[in-house]
Scaffold this active site. Sequence first.
Site, short mmCIF file in Angstrom:
data_model
loop_
_atom_site.label_atom_id
_atom_site.label_comp_id
_atom_site.label_asym_id
_atom_site.label_seq_id
_atom_site.Cartn_x
_atom_site.Cartn_y
_atom_site.Cartn_z
N HIS A 294 0.91 -1.26 0.04
CA HIS A 294 -0.07 0.04 -0.06
C HIS A 294 0.86 1.17 -0.02
CE1 HIS A 294 -3.77 2.17 1.00
NE2 HIS A 294 -3.12 2.86 1.67
N SER B 211 -8.41 4.35 -3.01
CA SER B 211 -9.28 3.29 -2.61
C SER B 211 -9.23 3.09 -1.10
CB SER B 211 -8.54 2.05 -3.44
OG SER B 211 -7.37 1.70 -2.91
N HIS B 212 -10.30 2.28 -0.75
CA HIS B 212 -10.51 1.95 0.65
C HIS B 212 -11.49 0.60 0.64
CE1 HIS B 212 -10.03 4.01 4.67
NE2 HIS B 212 -8.79 3.85 4.31
#
Lengths: 733, 223
Positions: A45, A90-91
């Site tokens: 990430h 994004s989540h």
Amino acid sequence: MSTITPEVVAAHSLTPDEYQKILSLLGREPSLTELGIFSVMWSEHCSYKSSKVHLKKLPTRSQLVLLGPGENAGIIDIGHGYGIAFKIESHNHPSFIEPFQGAATGVGGILRDIFTMGARPIAVLDSIRFGPLDDPKTGARNRRILEGVVSGIAHYGNCFGVPTVGGECVFHKSYDGNPLVNVFALGVIPKDKIFFGRAEGIGNPVIYVGAKTGRDGIHGATMASDEFTEESKQKRPNVQMGDPFLEKLLLEACLEAMHTGAVVGIQDMGAAGLTCSTCEMGSRAGTGVEIDLQYVPQRETGMSPYEIMLSESQERMLLVADKGREQEIFDVFNKWGLDSATIGFVTDDGMLRVRDHGAIVAEIRNRDLADEAPIYDRPHTRPHRNVPMEAPAFASADLKADLIRLLASGDLCSKRWIYEQYDYMVRTNTLAGPGGDAAVVRVKETGTSVAMSLDGNGRYCYLDPREGAKLVVAEACRNVSTVGALPVAATNNLNFGNPQRPEIMAQLVEAIEGMAEACLHFETPITGGNVSLYNETLGEGILPTPVIGIVGLLPTQAPVPSRFRAAGRTVMLLGGVGATDEVHFGGTQYAHVLLGQMWGLPPALDMALEKRVQAAIREMVAAGVVDSAHDLSDGGFAVGLAEASFDGVGAAVTLPASALRPELLLFHEGPSRILLSTNSPEEVTKLADKHGVPAVAIGATVNGQVVIEGYLSATVEELHQPWAKALESALNG
Amino acid sequence: MKAGVVVFPGSNCDHDAYYAVTQNVGAQAAFLWHQQAAIPGDVDVVILPGGFSYGDYLRCGAIAKFSPIIGAVKQFAAAGGIVMGFCNGFQILTESGLLPGALIRNTGLKFRCHPVDLRVETTHTPFTSLAEKGQILNIPIAHGEGCYTAEPHVLDQLEAEDRIVFRYVQNPNGSARDIAGICNAGRNVLGMMPHPERAADPLMGSTDGLVLFRSLLSVLAAK
């Protein structure tokens, strides 16, 4: 005495090789806190370790790009002394575990990325994907996730005071255990007041502002870099809690603090919180940062250094101030009722040095954390695909019934139930809100407006990641052009499965290469974005879903609507009826909804033609010769015609003689086509000729009817009702 | 006309109201910080804008009523000063007792944002003097707690005293008797859930909100 066993290393999602690299960089064994710090900074990430070598292929420059990738958001010049900062994030993983907070904090995170640059956010768009709502096994859960995600986005954006002006909502079985929540935000910034995440100036104070630090979200970044298993359901505490009110105060206070001139550098604490903001700010400036955790405002007692450094508590910022001017900053944050505290200072030795009541608990070179993460050129073979090339036998019994089923399907039906929960008008800039081809917001400070479109298509990209990615870029650019805006820049969110599987890695590589080719062609450099990998649940990957956000510019004026406005206008098809065959029909909504199948290839794209069609429609809009314009995409011509009729004015059209069978003629999704209505067909033809694209007059607008001569005839109401009600009925089970 | 637009922590339609007054109406405006304990002498209209004052913690508007500026607004209103509350501003006015009743969660339990048609129920207010009774105004709503509620006798009294200023043509939130906006007995304090400042610019799709501001201009000019 070593606490760092192989099990501890593995629990931090670090490989043995990565641990060896840590040992050699440090020249000693790390403490547990140091291991935690490495693990988040080197997570997929934060480090983009699997995608970095390929992301370099994306175009990032143009005359308008003020700031490309690498900072918190990219910035484009819009003239009159202003720029726009924008990015998508994004989540996905948090939104599956806790839909409301997962989505809410996704909005919060991207908003901070924008205002940390000094920009005031003026628009949000969201691209969300779920499993089918009517699935007998998973439907109830998918409905709950959708409702939670939508109210999370609404809660955060509405309270913060930024309009959510558009987006897309798509359904497919592959998102069942792995919904996608991608949020785009855009802000306006004076060109001479751009702030950077840099810890400049030896001796300058490092100041923590905003919410207190708690235990929430620890290891969020590493969670986002793992597949979901049964175990990850236990990770609910890893999802952060958002407070949009606090974020609104933080926005106002940060902009006001920046205005004092005492802020040297600033960065939000997003993924990997205090760790990421300290080492990245130091690394970018080539400086060191020393902090003492006893000064960090804390919400809970007894937090360990490990927890404080890895917490992902929301609504926090780290800034570096001009030495001696700290009080000006404190005054602003006091005014807004927010915590601010000096927690350390900038040093000249390039180290991140973390103390706890004076005792050193971590000491690592900033650049080892921010820039020395391992980079993998992971093996990639042929993209994963498990469907035939040849079309199955199919034949439509009733074209009108097919059209109605398509209009009532998840991807194509009205999303009003969703977007009416979003305040899409606050700040009074929304010239075109949700439901059209592109959203348009004006920038009050200038005479310029910004058009935005988010697009993705997992089915196209599954059939051919390279061509699918090009189609996605082409469509988003077409959406923006259709309202009259010139596409100028892009941001991307690459949602894929596990990159350690060569056939998934191949999807990622080909999609990036396709996107690069298209963005170069359409002159929309990618100024930033996000990569979300490991979107898999129990070994089942999502469809490869690169999402593109295209930003375009147009003079501030009432935008051209997508729907017909009055009867008696000429209806024209810019780009013509298009070409297709059964192989290129396998990724369409028709194949998906009516046949429940996928095969063959995505529609064929001629990028040169596409560019000419877009130039033509922009010139037509600028010349004021079109009454309405709607791009043809999902569902093809018949769906586009129905959608253009939903204000009550329909059309009676006769398509030119075609060798295509009816299903293909009406429902193929060939790109480079725009449906328009006009009072000046000669002018439209003249401009189309000028750009070398066909513009076929196919009929006229009429009140209340949709007629495609020889194929189907319906009242607007017959088509509108199923379309308007489908989502709400599906949600009610 | 000079409008004072109150800024609470969490106000987010403050700039919209300021813009509408200055750019669309052509009047003057100034921001009033929530810690201010007095309304400046040159302000003749106070606007409580939409948003989420103090995060709307506890209840919408429940914390705002304790702010210094609301004390000043009460004095200003008592002296006959003109006060308008839109959306969160309406909620603050009911919480602070300047208007009767309360605004509770929409009956559909969802936040709703879309244009609605309002019917002008009275022109005997400084806010609607230039409108016509029965005129339909298209003005957006954007709220989760906009369901107006009050004791039946209060509703009867509002009707008897001609204090219901706007009604929804199609009730979006369950409000009692379709009430979208009311005024106080002195007719100088207006609260409404819809956002007239969002219907003041042709580019926003409707300019129906302008009649409120223009009515105020003419009333103030006549003073």
